[in-house]
Design a protein around this motif. Structure first.
Motif, mmCIF file in Angstrom:
data_model
loop_
_atom_site.group_PDB
_atom_site.id
_atom_site.type_symbol
_atom_site.label_atom_id
_atom_site.label_comp_id
_atom_site.label_asym_id
_atom_site.label_seq_id
_atom_site.Cartn_x
_atom_site.Cartn_y
_atom_site.Cartn_z
ATOM 1 N N PHE A 98 28.372 -6.877 23.698
ATOM 2 C CA PHE A 98 29.255 -5.616 23.018
ATOM 3 C C PHE A 98 30.088 -6.456 21.863
ATOM 4 C CE2 PHE A 98 31.559 -7.609 26.665
ATOM 5 C CZ PHE A 98 32.734 -7.562 26.080
ATOM 6 N N SER A 99 30.495 -5.637 21.359
ATOM 7 C CA SER A 99 31.515 -6.207 20.328
ATOM 8 C C SER A 99 32.920 -5.344 20.124
ATOM 9 C CB SER A 99 30.926 -6.283 18.704
ATOM 10 O OG SER A 99 30.600 -4.634 18.455
ATOM 11 N N VAL A 100 34.060 -5.876 19.760
ATOM 12 C CA VAL A 100 35.232 -5.204 19.796
ATOM 13 C C VAL A 100 35.795 -5.566 18.279
ATOM 14 C CG1 VAL A 100 37.702 -5.361 20.689
ATOM 15 C CG2 VAL A 100 35.609 -5.952 22.390
ATOM 16 N N GLN A 101 36.141 -4.275 17.792
ATOM 17 C CA GLN A 101 36.790 -4.480 16.506
ATOM 18 C C GLN A 101 38.214 -4.626 16.588
ATOM 19 O OE1 GLN A 101 34.746 -3.818 13.607
ATOM 20 N NE2 GLN A 101 33.196 -3.360 15.131
ATOM 21 N N GLU A 102 38.607 -5.181 15.339
ATOM 22 C CA GLU A 102 40.073 -5.501 15.323
ATOM 23 C C GLU A 102 40.953 -4.204 15.485
ATOM 24 O OE1 GLU A 102 42.604 -8.610 13.738
ATOM 25 O OE2 GLU A 102 40.632 -8.745 12.970
ATOM 26 N N GLY A 103 42.008 -4.426 16.259
ATOM 27 C CA GLY A 103 42.941 -3.319 16.716
ATOM 28 C C GLY A 103 42.407 -2.434 17.666
ATOM 29 N N GLU A 104 41.265 -2.681 18.126
ATOM 30 C CA GLU A 104 40.768 -1.623 19.262
ATOM 31 C C GLU A 104 41.399 -1.986 20.653
ATOM 32 O OE1 GLU A 104 36.061 0.244 19.705
ATOM 33 O OE2 GLU A 104 36.353 -2.090 19.268
ATOM 34 N N PHE A 105 41.341 -0.810 21.154
ATOM 35 C CA PHE A 105 41.750 -0.625 22.784
ATOM 36 C C PHE A 105 40.478 -0.604 23.531
ATOM 37 C CE2 PHE A 105 45.678 -0.271 25.233
ATOM 38 C CZ PHE A 105 44.875 -0.033 26.693
ATOM 39 N N VAL A 106 40.173 -1.441 24.261
ATOM 40 C CA VAL A 106 38.845 -1.219 24.890
ATOM 41 C C VAL A 106 39.063 -1.791 26.450
ATOM 42 C CG1 VAL A 106 36.414 -2.230 25.604
ATOM 43 C CG2 VAL A 106 37.486 -2.179 23.108
ATOM 44 N N SER A 107 38.798 -0.365 27.452
ATOM 45 C CA SER A 107 38.725 -0.792 28.801
ATOM 46 C C SER A 107 37.435 -1.166 29.396
ATOM 47 C CB SER A 107 39.263 0.630 29.666
ATOM 48 O OG SER A 107 40.577 0.691 29.101
ATOM 49 N N ILE A 108 37.420 -2.133 30.337
ATOM 50 C CA ILE A 108 36.208 -2.359 31.171
ATOM 51 C C ILE A 108 36.359 -2.032 32.377
ATOM 52 C CG2 ILE A 108 34.721 -4.257 31.910
ATOM 53 C CD1 ILE A 108 35.929 -5.846 29.398
ATOM 54 N N ILE A 109 35.362 -0.915 32.862
ATOM 55 C CA ILE A 109 35.509 -0.361 34.294
ATOM 56 C C ILE A 109 34.223 -0.732 35.058
ATOM 57 C CG2 ILE A 109 37.142 1.340 33.756
ATOM 58 C CD1 ILE A 109 34.548 3.375 33.527
ATOM 59 N N GLY A 110 34.284 -0.708 36.335
ATOM 60 C CA GLY A 110 33.175 -1.012 37.262
ATOM 61 C C GLY A 110 33.712 -1.091 38.782
ATOM 62 N N PRO A 111 32.820 -1.004 39.561
ATOM 63 C CA PRO A 111 33.125 -1.261 41.007
ATOM 64 C C PRO A 111 33.530 -2.719 41.417
ATOM 65 C CG PRO A 111 30.762 -1.245 40.738
ATOM 66 C CD PRO A 111 31.196 -0.755 39.202
ATOM 67 N N SER A 112 34.219 -2.947 42.352
ATOM 68 C CA SER A 112 34.460 -4.319 42.639
ATOM 69 C C SER A 112 33.459 -4.959 42.903
ATOM 70 C CB SER A 112 35.181 -4.363 44.078
ATOM 71 O OG SER A 112 35.962 -5.537 44.550
ATOM 72 N N GLY A 113 33.530 -6.387 42.122
ATOM 73 C CA GLY A 113 32.436 -7.401 42.478
ATOM 74 C C GLY A 113 31.168 -7.144 41.077
ATOM 75 N N ALA A 114 31.519 -6.310 40.226
ATOM 76 C CA ALA A 114 30.758 -5.891 39.193
ATOM 77 C C ALA A 114 30.592 -7.101 38.275
ATOM 78 C CB ALA A 114 31.128 -4.757 38.586
ATOM 79 N N GLY A 115 31.776 -7.833 38.173
ATOM 80 C CA GLY A 115 31.890 -8.872 37.159
ATOM 81 C C GLY A 115 32.739 -8.677 36.080
ATOM 82 N N LYS A 116 33.933 -7.810 36.224
ATOM 83 C CA LYS A 116 34.809 -7.499 35.254
ATOM 84 C C LYS A 116 35.852 -8.805 35.040
ATOM 85 C CE LYS A 116 36.726 -4.248 37.707
ATOM 86 N NZ LYS A 116 35.900 -4.105 38.683
ATOM 87 N N SER A 117 36.235 -9.292 36.046
ATOM 88 C CA SER A 117 37.006 -10.630 35.808
ATOM 89 C C SER A 117 36.278 -11.725 35.254
ATOM 90 C CB SER A 117 37.634 -11.012 37.347
ATOM 91 O OG SER A 117 38.343 -9.682 37.804
ATOM 92 N N THR A 118 34.897 -12.009 35.657
ATOM 93 C CA THR A 118 34.305 -13.093 35.365
ATOM 94 C C THR A 118 33.860 -12.854 33.820
ATOM 95 O OG1 THR A 118 33.054 -13.075 37.332
ATOM 96 C CG2 THR A 118 31.844 -14.070 35.622
ATOM 97 N N LEU A 119 33.592 -11.624 33.214
ATOM 98 C CA LEU A 119 33.412 -11.277 31.940
ATOM 99 C C LEU A 119 34.724 -11.630 31.036
ATOM 100 C CD1 LEU A 119 31.948 -10.375 29.308
ATOM 101 C CD2 LEU A 119 32.493 -7.879 30.226
ATOM 102 N N LEU A 120 35.866 -11.141 31.443
ATOM 103 C CA LEU A 120 37.015 -11.460 30.815
ATOM 104 C C LEU A 120 37.274 -13.027 30.656
ATOM 105 C CD1 LEU A 120 38.753 -9.114 29.630
ATOM 106 C CD2 LEU A 120 40.241 -9.681 31.505
#
Ligand SMILES: Nc1ncnc2c1ncn2[C@@H]1O[C@H](COP(=O)(O)OP(=O)(O)OP(=O)(O)O)[C@@H](O)[C@H]1O
Ligand SMILES: [Mg+2]
Lengths: 262, 285
Positions: free
Chosen positions: A26-48
């Motif tokens: 995925f890509s994120v633009q300058e100034g964008e507000f992006v949320s990452i959602i998903g169930p527990s253990g989906a890998g959100k913290s790992t990704l960040l």
């Protein structure tokens, strides 16, 4: 416009065969507000954590501004990290130090080792800290010890510590998961303000779908380490939520129409 | 550390009671072994008293004589071979020895304590240092002084090196365990903002552990004071211990021994009060 952050085919494997992330792009633009959602253990913290290399990814590549993050040497990595603020669920402040000392910690990355070790900050840095704390409504707390603050106040210090870095981007790992609804709203409002008025890109892991829809420009949905939704917050349908949360979705009883209306 | 181990020992029998059925009789294997050991020791003790070579010694006389000596020592203390000022000076020398060795130990132990803390170092480095420390601590301080006396000769040099050596081992263990209590998240937060290892250590780790570190250091200072007294006598390291040694083996002046004992006691009590005050202050700070 060239994206500020670009993640391509990112994979992360813990141990032999537990894949936390599979081919995430995925890509994120300058100034964008992006949320990452998903169930527990989906890998959100790992990704960040892969983005600023608190965890080393197994494969793929990450570009932030003009840097290929995965190839950076130690020193260059520190340089890049000074441009990325990070905010945590448990605030991660040094409890025994004051609010302003904790805030100034955000400047360590740009200081010489000796100045950092001795805690020598310039007048400008201190003024900037006070100014940021003012904006966050902590002007009365400047010399209070961090462990004397409420959760919401601690998280605001966490934001101050990230903002004093003059970052291009904030990574927030469930910043409101330990807060009551009122404090959570204050924190989310501050993050939104940071994004709109200062032009800082915000990427935030969230558990609450309604909060994500309300605050984000874009939502990335992750399930079992794979991106299953990547689109505008407004476009998120109940089917998408079903896809992101799988069987858990039934427990997330709410009226999607009501959220969009609000 | 030791306390934790003791706690585990204390809870072990309780676990056993909770875990299994309550035994009808509290006579399991461990209890039998303990009892047998105690009986054996009792029998051996009684036998020993009969088998001692008492020569012409009358037990009652000896007992009374001992009490008389104790009375002389503790109820009629005086200073004869040296003045009060001299005694005070010598106590200072002993305190100085304790202070110096604790200070040296503390400085060196901070560095190695950081390397021994698993969260600040690599698992391998931590393991190596911890094993070395376990070895150093297993050998008593007095023995280290005697070991170094082989090279440096019996005297203050050997005492300083030997006492410092054991203090280092003791404090590395204490410090590294305080460092390991440190919240991982805080270290992560500073790493994520680009701070380097030294900055994290001095800005987050040490401020978070400083109260523990001061407590442990002071405890070691008290230990070193006691050891310094003994070293004065046993290793010729000077100080009040040496005067005590002279009073007892050279002048055979029991009253002077009494006076010196009171002196050391007074200093120990002052240290204790001081330590308690510091700890209270740290707790509220
Ligand atoms: N250090 C680690 N070692 C091994 N496995 C890990 C490690 N960290 C995370 N994992 C695994 O990776 C997967 C993703 O974890 P992650 O923490 O990223 O999930 P998450 O989406 O943040 O969950 P939550 O919402 O509960 O915070 C999980 O299956 C987890 O067990
Ligand atoms: Mg998580």
């Amino acid at each position: 416009m060239k994206a500020l952050l670009e993640v391509n085919h990112l994979t992360k494997q813990f141990g032999k065969d537990s894949k936390a992330l599979t081919d995430v792009s995925f890509s994120v633009q300058e100034g964008e507000f992006v949320s990452i959602i998903g169930p527990s253990g989906a890998g959100k913290s790992t990704l960040l954590r892969c983005i600023n290399r608190m965890i080393d990814a197994t494969g793929g590549d990450i570009r932030f501004q003009d840097s290929q993050v995965m190839n950076l040497k130690k020193k260059e990595l520190k340089q890049v990290r000074t441009k990325i603020g990070m905010i945590f669920q448990h605030y991660n402040l040094v409890n025994r130090l004051s609010v302003i000392e904790n805030t100034l910690h955000g400047k360590l990355g740009t200081k010489s080792t000796l100045a950092g070790v001795l805690g020598l900050y310039s007048k400008e840095e201190k003024q900037q800290a006070v100014q940021i704390l003012n904006v966050l409504g902590l002007n009365e707390m400047i010399y209070k010890r961090a462990d004397q603050l409420s959760g919401g106040q601690k998280q605001r210090v966490g934001i101050a510590r990230a903002l004093i870095q003059n970052p291009r981007m904030l990574l927030c790992d469930e910043p409101i998961a330990s807060l009551d609804p009122n404090s959570a709203k204050v924190i989310m409002d501050h993050l939104k303000k940071v994004s709109t008025t200062m032009g800082i890109t915000v990427v935030v892991n969230l558990h609450q779908v309604d909060v994500a829809i309300k605050y984000s420009d874009r939502i990335i949905g992750i399930n079992k380490g794979q991106v299953v939704y990547n689109g505008s917050a407004k476009g998120l349908t109940s089917e998408d939520i079903q896809r992101i949360y799988g069987s858990e979705a039934d427990d997330l009883i709410f009226d999607i129409g009501g959220i969009h209306a609000g | 550390m030791e306390v934790k181990e003791q706690l585990r020992n204390v809870t072990a029998p309780a676990d056993h009671l909770i875990g299994g059925r309550m035994p009808a009789k509290p006579l399991n294997k461990a209890a039998i072994v303990t009892r047998l050991t105690l009986y054996t020791l009792a029998v051996l003790t009684i036998y020993a008293f009969f088998s001692f070579d008492y020569k012409e010694l009358d037990f009652m006389d000896a007992l009374l004589g001992t009490f008389a000596n104790l009375k002389t020592i503790f109820l009629e203390p005086h200073l004869k071979h040296f003045s009060f000022g001299h005694a005070l000076y010598q106590v200072m020398v002993t305190l100085g020895l304790a202070f110096l060795t604790t200070l040296f130990g503390a400085i060196i132990a901070i560095l190695f304590g950081l390397l021994a803390a698993e969260n600040l170092s690599s698992k391998k480095t931590s393991m190596v240092i911890k094993s070395l420390v376990a070895f150093i601590r297993a050998v008593p301080t007095v023995l280290w002084v005697l070991i170094f006396a082989v090279a440096a000769g019996l005297g203050s040099t050997a005492a300083v090196i030997g006492m410092t050596f054991h203090s280092i081992g003791y404090l590395i263990k204490a410090y590294s365990e305080s460092f390991e209590e440190m919240d991982r998240g805080v270290i992560e937060a500073l790493q994520a903002s680009g701070a380097n290892w030294w900055q994290i250590v001095f800005q987050a780790v040490i401020p978070s552990s400083i109260t523990y570190m001061i407590s442990w250091t002071f405890l070691r200072f008290e230990i070193n004071f006691a050891v310094a007294v003994a070293m004065g006598a046993a290793a010729g390291a000077g100080g009040i211990g040496y005067d005590m040694f002279m009073a007892s083996s050279f002048y055979l002046d029991m009253r002077e021994i009494g006076a010196i004992t009171y002196f050391i006691l007074a200093v120990a009590i002052i240290l204790e009060i001081f330590a308690a005050k510091i700890k209270r202050k740290l707790k509220t700070a």
